[in-house]
Scaffold this motif. Sequence first.
Motif, mmCIF file in Angstrom:
data_model
loop_
_atom_site.group_PDB
_atom_site.id
_atom_site.type_symbol
_atom_site.label_atom_id
_atom_site.label_comp_id
_atom_site.label_asym_id
_atom_site.label_seq_id
_atom_site.Cartn_x
_atom_site.Cartn_y
_atom_site.Cartn_z
ATOM 1 N N SER A 78 11.192 49.877 -9.412
ATOM 2 C CA SER A 78 10.323 50.848 -10.065
ATOM 3 C C SER A 78 10.497 50.764 -11.579
ATOM 4 O O SER A 78 11.445 50.140 -12.081
ATOM 5 C CB SER A 78 10.662 52.262 -9.594
ATOM 6 N N SER A 79 9.606 51.428 -12.304
ATOM 7 C CA SER A 79 9.720 51.444 -13.765
ATOM 8 C C SER A 79 11.029 52.082 -14.202
ATOM 9 O O SER A 79 11.681 51.604 -15.138
ATOM 10 C CB SER A 79 8.536 52.209 -14.371
ATOM 11 N N ARG B 285 11.997 42.001 -13.582
ATOM 12 C CA ARG B 285 11.023 42.213 -12.497
ATOM 13 C C ARG B 285 10.736 40.906 -11.770
ATOM 14 O O ARG B 285 10.740 40.845 -10.544
ATOM 15 C CB ARG B 285 9.720 42.792 -13.057
ATOM 16 N N ARG C 280 14.047 50.276 -16.334
ATOM 17 C CA ARG C 280 14.540 50.883 -17.572
ATOM 18 C C ARG C 280 16.050 51.106 -17.503
ATOM 19 O O ARG C 280 16.789 50.785 -18.437
ATOM 20 C CB ARG C 280 13.812 52.202 -17.833
#
Length: 199
Positions: free
Chosen positions: A48-49, A25, A53
């Motif tokens: 984004s998350s 990030r 991931r």
Amino acid sequence: MFVPLHDGSRVLVRPIAAEDAPLLRRFHQRLSPETVRDRFLSAKPRLSSSDVRYLTDVDQHGHVALVAVDPERPERLLAVARWVRDPAHPEAAEAAFVVADHLQGLGLGSALAIALADRAVEEGVTSLSGSMLAGNVASEGLFRRMGGEVEVLRDGVTNEVLTSLPAHTGRLALLAHNRRMRPGRRTPVAPVVPVRLVA
């Protein structure tokens, strides 16, 4: 593996891990808009998350991802490279690269390209492809560093690049050795092969 760069510094190249999520990030936030656009082919101000991931929780077989870090500051990512195997054609995979702006042109991308090619051969992948914006000659050059025949399909604003891979591995270790013996060398150690353009 520790790899020297052309300015005399060195980086550690290692597999990415799920624990690198916060590092990724922060790395993305430090990239210039131009570098982000070259990597993702569009503006992407944040990950984004689900992006994070997907990009960090990889199996290192069908989805291989490598990072470069400063050995003195291992919490700071300097570059990321990856390939993802095509499920329909397991001998083929799509590759992508991104290098921190201040390290571009110092041989880090070339080292990661060779490291990715080595890992691909180890996993039975014989060709790597990539999509890039037209005019992104630096990314095209990374595919040439992988050591095989390169084909470029130019189609408007994007190019598709495909390279075959050599059957041998160990080229990252050879590149690191050559750079230690010849510090400051700015020409690629791996031979640049001709590019065949496809209309």
